[in-house]
Motif scaffolding. Structure first.
Motif, PDB file in Angstrom:
ATOM      1  N   LEU A 167       7.121  -3.325   4.312  1.00  0.00           N
ATOM      2  CA  LEU A 167       7.500  -3.768   3.639  1.00  0.00           C
ATOM      3  C   LEU A 167       8.174  -4.809   4.548  1.00  0.00           C
ATOM      4  O   LEU A 167       7.034  -5.959   4.659  1.00  0.00           O
ATOM      5  CB  LEU A 167       8.775  -2.991   2.793  1.00  0.00           C
ATOM      6  CG  LEU A 167       9.840  -3.482   1.904  1.00  0.00           C
ATOM      7  CD1 LEU A 167       9.139  -4.586   0.639  1.00  0.00           C
ATOM      8  CD2 LEU A 167      10.809  -3.305   1.908  1.00  0.00           C
ATOM      9  N   LEU A 168       8.548  -4.423   6.169  1.00  0.00           N
ATOM     10  CA  LEU A 168       8.900  -5.311   6.757  1.00  0.00           C
ATOM     11  C   LEU A 168       7.298  -6.304   7.206  1.00  0.00           C
ATOM     12  O   LEU A 168       7.893  -8.300   7.080  1.00  0.00           O
ATOM     13  CB  LEU A 168       9.002  -4.884   8.105  1.00  0.00           C
ATOM     14  CG  LEU A 168      10.654  -4.139   8.034  1.00  0.00           C
ATOM     15  CD1 LEU A 168      10.991  -3.839   9.154  1.00  0.00           C
ATOM     16  CD2 LEU A 168      10.871  -5.445   7.161  1.00  0.00           C
ATOM     17  N   ASP A 169       6.510  -6.117   7.424  1.00  0.00           N
ATOM     18  CA  ASP A 169       4.700  -6.568   7.782  1.00  0.00           C
ATOM     19  C   ASP A 169       4.306  -7.482   6.415  1.00  0.00           C
ATOM     20  O   ASP A 169       4.230  -8.790   6.701  1.00  0.00           O
ATOM     21  CB  ASP A 169       3.626  -5.231   7.657  1.00  0.00           C
ATOM     22  CG  ASP A 169       4.173  -5.303   8.815  1.00  0.00           C
ATOM     23  OD1 ASP A 169       5.095  -5.060  10.153  1.00  0.00           O
ATOM     24  OD2 ASP A 169       3.602  -3.926   9.325  1.00  0.00           O
ATOM     25  N   ALA A 170       4.584  -6.755   5.534  1.00  0.00           N
ATOM     26  CA  ALA A 170       3.787  -8.075   3.945  1.00  0.00           C
ATOM     27  C   ALA A 170       4.787  -9.027   3.616  1.00  0.00           C
ATOM     28  O   ALA A 170       5.102 -10.122   3.661  1.00  0.00           O
ATOM     29  CB  ALA A 170       4.037  -6.752   3.159  1.00  0.00           C
ATOM     30  N   PRO A 228      -1.486 -13.776  -3.193  1.00  0.00           N
ATOM     31  CA  PRO A 228      -1.990 -12.516  -3.041  1.00  0.00           C
ATOM     32  C   PRO A 228      -1.073 -12.489  -2.830  1.00  0.00           C
ATOM     33  O   PRO A 228      -0.736 -10.793  -2.389  1.00  0.00           O
ATOM     34  CB  PRO A 228      -2.524 -12.980  -2.745  1.00  0.00           C
ATOM     35  CG  PRO A 228      -3.057 -15.053  -2.391  1.00  0.00           C
ATOM     36  CD  PRO A 228      -2.544 -14.952  -3.408  1.00  0.00           C
ATOM     37  N   ALA A 229      -0.207 -13.038  -1.529  1.00  0.00           N
ATOM     38  CA  ALA A 229       0.337 -12.415  -0.795  1.00  0.00           C
ATOM     39  C   ALA A 229       2.387 -11.849  -1.105  1.00  0.00           C
ATOM     40  O   ALA A 229       2.172 -10.809  -0.490  1.00  0.00           O
ATOM     41  CB  ALA A 229       0.880 -13.701   0.136  1.00  0.00           C
ATOM     42  N   MET A 230       2.169 -12.470  -2.545  1.00  0.00           N
ATOM     43  CA  MET A 230       3.909 -11.684  -3.477  1.00  0.00           C
ATOM     44  C   MET A 230       2.915 -10.057  -3.963  1.00  0.00           C
ATOM     45  O   MET A 230       3.919  -9.790  -3.992  1.00  0.00           O
ATOM     46  CB  MET A 230       4.244 -12.566  -4.667  1.00  0.00           C
ATOM     47  CG  MET A 230       4.369 -14.096  -4.194  1.00  0.00           C
ATOM     48  SD  MET A 230       4.879 -15.122  -5.307  1.00  0.00           S
ATOM     49  CE  MET A 230       6.463 -13.837  -5.875  1.00  0.00           C
ATOM     50  N   ALA A 231       1.930 -10.700  -4.607  1.00  0.00           N
ATOM     51  CA  ALA A 231       1.066  -9.455  -4.721  1.00  0.00           C
ATOM     52  C   ALA A 231       0.542  -8.225  -3.611  1.00  0.00           C
ATOM     53  O   ALA A 231       1.776  -6.496  -3.861  1.00  0.00           O
ATOM     54  CB  ALA A 231      -0.137  -9.638  -5.507  1.00  0.00           C
ATOM     55  N   ALA A 232       0.837  -8.564  -2.905  1.00  0.00           N
ATOM     56  CA  ALA A 232       1.426  -7.571  -1.406  1.00  0.00           C
ATOM     57  C   ALA A 232       2.138  -6.830  -1.567  1.00  0.00           C
ATOM     58  O   ALA A 232       2.473  -5.520  -0.872  1.00  0.00           O
ATOM     59  CB  ALA A 232       0.461  -7.903  -0.708  1.00  0.00           C
ATOM     60  N   VAL A 233       3.784  -7.947  -1.580  1.00  0.00           N
ATOM     61  CA  VAL A 233       4.793  -7.602  -1.434  1.00  0.00           C
ATOM     62  C   VAL A 233       5.179  -6.835  -2.318  1.00  0.00           C
ATOM     63  O   VAL A 233       5.476  -5.349  -1.787  1.00  0.00           O
ATOM     64  CB  VAL A 233       6.138  -8.698  -1.299  1.00  0.00           C
ATOM     65  CG1 VAL A 233       6.894  -8.166  -1.062  1.00  0.00           C
ATOM     66  CG2 VAL A 233       5.186  -9.115   0.419  1.00  0.00           C
ATOM     67  N   ARG A 234       4.640  -6.873  -3.326  1.00  0.00           N
ATOM     68  CA  ARG A 234       4.999  -6.297  -4.446  1.00  0.00           C
ATOM     69  C   ARG A 234       4.463  -4.465  -4.464  1.00  0.00           C
ATOM     70  O   ARG A 234       5.114  -3.894  -4.956  1.00  0.00           O
ATOM     71  CB  ARG A 234       4.641  -6.474  -5.733  1.00  0.00           C
ATOM     72  CG  ARG A 234       5.169  -5.949  -6.976  1.00  0.00           C
ATOM     73  CD  ARG A 234       5.233  -6.325  -9.072  1.00  0.00           C
ATOM     74  NE  ARG A 234       5.815  -6.048  -9.025  1.00  0.00           N
ATOM     75  CZ  ARG A 234       6.358  -6.866 -10.831  1.00  0.00           C
ATOM     76  NH1 ARG A 234       5.629  -7.960 -10.667  1.00  0.00           N
ATOM     77  NH2 ARG A 234       7.178  -6.377 -11.238  1.00  0.00           N
ATOM     78  N   LYS A 235       3.375  -4.472  -3.869  1.00  0.00           N
ATOM     79  CA  LYS A 235       2.761  -3.662  -4.599  1.00  0.00           C
ATOM     80  C   LYS A 235       3.876  -2.508  -3.319  1.00  0.00           C
ATOM     81  O   LYS A 235       3.453  -1.402  -3.761  1.00  0.00           O
ATOM     82  CB  LYS A 235       1.298  -2.705  -3.048  1.00  0.00           C
ATOM     83  CG  LYS A 235       0.426  -2.411  -3.420  1.00  0.00           C
ATOM     84  CD  LYS A 235      -0.657  -2.020  -2.923  1.00  0.00           C
ATOM     85  CE  LYS A 235      -1.782  -1.062  -2.861  1.00  0.00           C
ATOM     86  NZ  LYS A 235      -1.534   0.465  -2.341  1.00  0.00           N
ATOM     87  N   VAL A 236       4.355  -2.652  -2.053  1.00  0.00           N
ATOM     88  CA  VAL A 236       4.459  -1.512  -1.083  1.00  0.00           C
ATOM     89  C   VAL A 236       6.135  -1.126  -1.698  1.00  0.00           C
ATOM     90  O   VAL A 236       6.500  -0.470  -1.862  1.00  0.00           O
ATOM     91  CB  VAL A 236       5.015  -2.601  -0.209  1.00  0.00           C
ATOM     92  CG1 VAL A 236       5.700  -1.962   1.510  1.00  0.00           C
ATOM     93  CG2 VAL A 236       3.548  -2.791   0.630  1.00  0.00           C
ATOM     94  N   ALA A 237       7.052  -3.012  -2.581  1.00  0.00           N
ATOM     95  CA  ALA A 237       8.324  -2.987  -2.567  1.00  0.00           C
ATOM     96  C   ALA A 237       8.302  -1.803  -4.397  1.00  0.00           C
ATOM     97  O   ALA A 237       8.996  -1.102  -4.046  1.00  0.00           O
ATOM     98  CB  ALA A 237       8.665  -3.848  -3.056  1.00  0.00           C
TER      99      ALA A 237
END
Length: 718
Positions: free
Chosen positions: A652-655, A684-693
């Motif tokens: 999550l920190l990386d994303a 797309p960067a928000m989508a990557a964070v959301r996937k992990v969150a």
């Protein structure tokens, strides 16, 4: 201070509040359906005619011809309005208008002034509202979105009453539906272009109808019947979700195991809290003259829909904006929050606003009446009228599919269009299977007549039910523009949108096609041959298949030459093209400067929306979810039970670091460049964070997760 520190835990109000409309309606059985109740807070033509008959007659002429009204007539109309409003409890008035931002604006002024005729130095106050105050109000045009049409040093802008949209009273204020233009005369709102597009339809519609032999048409009007979808959330849960407060959607959140998969919600029994709310809302709308007749559960949990009877386009738009304002105000009384966002909850259906649209010729004969250009019939003239109008609409979508696509753009709608819940981003027309076949026959030399649209009989196969009649064509929910028997339904408008924008654009493209058809006939072609020529050039925009078929985008683009403008920025790139500037200028809807300004406003709104969502997500992650991860990990210290949590929480920190870097790299450039950047980099960067969150949410200890979950948001108020 973080966003959510403001959101104190508030206990829900368990009482059932009653609105003034409910109190009035409950005085006697059926009072809400009495003539004294329905439309009591709307200053209708009948009320104006009774209060000021001479002034009303002159107003009718001005509405039709644009003739100026004398100061005396304006004052008489204003006095009649004020006297009526005061009796309804109003002490203020407000010019109520639609800046280019999606939310209406208002400034409250008292029905009073100083008595300047008094000899006293300190002038006494007196009740006052005259024609000048009704027909003109000045405000600052530079503080609203304007795309460079107004600056601080050239800021003057003015309101004036839309004389065909009646004022209404809510609370202690009479609201005056108004236009809003700059000192230069350029439109700063959504209402003014809508009225201009309706004038274009009137001009070109009368011209077309005259060429098919209908000489007794006094006016051609557009009508709209809207359907509004919305989510209901408890106010207590809303105040604990910074993303709902800042963005009107959840930027993180995992769907619960069961949401809409079993299809249990659609048309199901309403939760008690929502039923009480809708009952109160219906009466309030009736009191305001909005004929809301339908409300029900929608597909997703926590989602509902309401709809009134259709009205002339500018009034329908005003009713929708009034309805959305009222819905939020009334929800607050009930301890609820209403969310109109196109996709507030990932994984469940989002909110649309279906725009049922028709064009009718108003007869000048003493008996009145009208002809519906979008309804076929048994009479040959009805068949001719329908086929000509439908061919023109097909041309409008083929020639100006980019304009129609821009009628439903927005960061929120990007989450819906193309999904299995809303029409695809490719604009096409569904007139019906039999209509399409008849179109092909016309191209090959067949007559305009022959398609009656005659309803068919439907039997249930048992004696307990009566035979019914249904439309000649089945319903196609995957089409952005299907025919519905007596109208076309533009299904792609987003839930929170001001419908004026969409109707302005579709009116304009149809007016342009009416004009093109009339040019052909006046140039020597018969109505049949002109229709065949238009269809030959545009029938590729007619599609009666499945819009969700994964092969459709390829077929549409490669074989039919249609545009696939898959997101907002791609669509907006086309809006201010030379072709479109010429289109809008030709029909008096927008000047070229207004087209460019609107494009800038829409680009800027997209950029700001994504930027706010990004900043909200970063803050929610860093100040709430990351600390929760640390707390959750402590539970597993000294055990082998943490499983994938350490690696997942670290990812999550990386994303979020990648998202922060992308946010910090936003270029300081023109709004079009900025909008493209956030679309390409932040989304797309928000989508990557959301996937992990969202993965974290479903493994984190229940009491540690810092926000109300989808289960609480979607069903907590039940």
């Amino acid at each position: 201070m973080t966003l959510f520190k403001h959101a104190a835990h508030v206990k829900p109000d368990t009482t059932t509040p009653r609105s003034p409309a409910q109190d009035l309606a409950s005085k006697e059985t059926g009072a809400a359906l009495s003539p004294a109740f329905l439309g009591a807070n709307l200053f209708t033509d009948d009320k104006m005619r009774q209060a000021a008959p001479t002034a009303y007659s002159e107003l009718e002429v001005a509405r039709t011809t644009g003739a100026p009204l004398s100061r005396k007539v304006k004052d008489e109309i204003a006095k009649a309005m004020m006297d009526w409003a005061v009796k309804r409890g109003a002490v203020n008035f407000a010019h109520w208008f639609s800046p280019m931002r999606g939310v209406n604006a208002q400034k409250h002024d008292g029905f009073m002034d100083l008595d300047f005729s008094s000899p006293s130095v300190l002038k006494p106050m007196r009740k006052d509202f005259d024609g000048t105050k009704l027909f003109m109000a000045e405000t600052d045009g530079s503080s609203f979105p304007n795309g460079g049409l107004r600056f601080t040093h050239t800021a003057a802008a003015f309101n004036s009453w839309d004389m065909k949209s009646p004022p209404f009273v809510r609370g202690e204020t009479m609201y005056i539906p108004s236009c809003f233009v700059a000192w230069t005369g350029m439109a700063l709102d959504e209402k003014t272009p809508l009225l201009r597009s309706m004038a274009a339809i009137n001009e070109q519609g009368k011209r077309l109808l005259g060429l098919i032999g209908e000489k007794s048409i006094a006016e051609v009007r557009t009508f709209v019947g809207w359907e509004q979808e919305f989510f209901v959330v408890s106010k207590e849960a809303y105040l604990r979700r910074p993303d709902l407060m800042m963005c009107n959607r959840t930027v993180i959140g995992a769907p619960p195991p069961a949401n809409q998969q079993l299809e249990l919600g659609y048309f199901g029994p309403m939760p008690n809290a929502v039923a009480r709310y809708c009952e109160a809302l219906q009466k309030e709308l009736w009191l305001l003259g909005c004929p809301m007749t339908t409300y029900h559960n929608e597909v997703a949990p926590g989602q509902h829909e309401l709809a009134p009877i259709f009205s002339v386009s500018n009034v329908a738009v005003d009713q929708n904006m009034m309805c959305m304002e009222l819905m939020q105000s009334l929800a607050d009384m009930h301890g609820l929050y209403i969310c109109f966002h196109e996709k507030p909850f990932k994984g469940v259906n989002g909110n649309g606003k279906h725009n049922n649209w028709s064009v009718q010729g108003i007869l000048s004969s003493p008996g009145g009446g009208s002809v519906n250009m979008m309804k076929p019939g048994k009479a040959e003239q009805d068949q001719v009228r329908f086929m000509v109008a439908t061919a023109c609409l097909a041309r409008g979508i083929k020639m100006h599919g980019d304009v129609v696509r821009c009628a439903c753009i927005g960061a929120g709608n990007d989450h819906r269009l193309g999904a299995q819940e809303a029409p695809p981003a490719i604009m096409s027309l569904f007139p019906g299977v039999a209509v399409e076949a008849h179109m092909h026959a016309i191209v090959k030399g067949g007559p305009l007549t022959g398609y009656t649209g005659e309803q068919k009989a439907l039997k249930y196969g048992c004696n307990n039910t009566q035979e019914i009649t249904v439309n000649a064509e089945d319903r196609n929910r995957t089409a952005p523009f299907p025919h519905c028997g007596n109208r076309f339904e533009f299904r792609a408008v987003g839930g929170p949108a001001n419908m004026a924008h969409a109707n302005t654009l579709i009116n304009t493209v149809l007016a342009d096609s009416f004009c093109a058809w009339s040019d052909l006939v006046e140039g020597g072609l018969s109505p049949r041959d002109a229709t065949a020529k238009i269809l030959e050039e545009s029938i590729s925009a007619v599609f009666t298949g499945n819009g969700y078929d994964p092969e459709w985008p390829k077929i549409a683009v490669e074989e039919r030459g249609l545009l696939n403008l898959h997101n907002t920025v791609t669509a907006l790139d086309t809006f201010a093209s030379e072709k479109n500037q010429e289109l809008f200028s030709k029909h008096g809807v927008y000047l070229p400067e207004e087209v460019k300004a609107r494009a800038d406003v829409m680009f800027e709104k997209y950029f700001l929306t994504i930027s706010i969502e990004t900043k909200t997500m970063i803050e929610m992650i860093n100040t709430a979810l990351v600390p929760a991860c640390a707390k959750d990990l402590k539970t597993y210290e000294g055990t082998a039970l943490a499983g994938k949590r350490p690696a997942l929480y670290a990812s999550l920190l990386d994303a979020v670091a990648a998202l922060e870097a992308a946010y910090d790299a936003i270029p300081h450039a023109d709004v079009q460049t900025e909008a493209h950047y956030v679309s390409d980099a932040l989304v797309p960067a928000m989508a990557a964070v959301r996937k992990v969150a969202d993965e974290i949410e479903v493994v984190m200890e229940k009491g540690v997760y810092p926000f109300p979950t989808y289960l609480e948001l979607l069903t907590g108020h039940h």
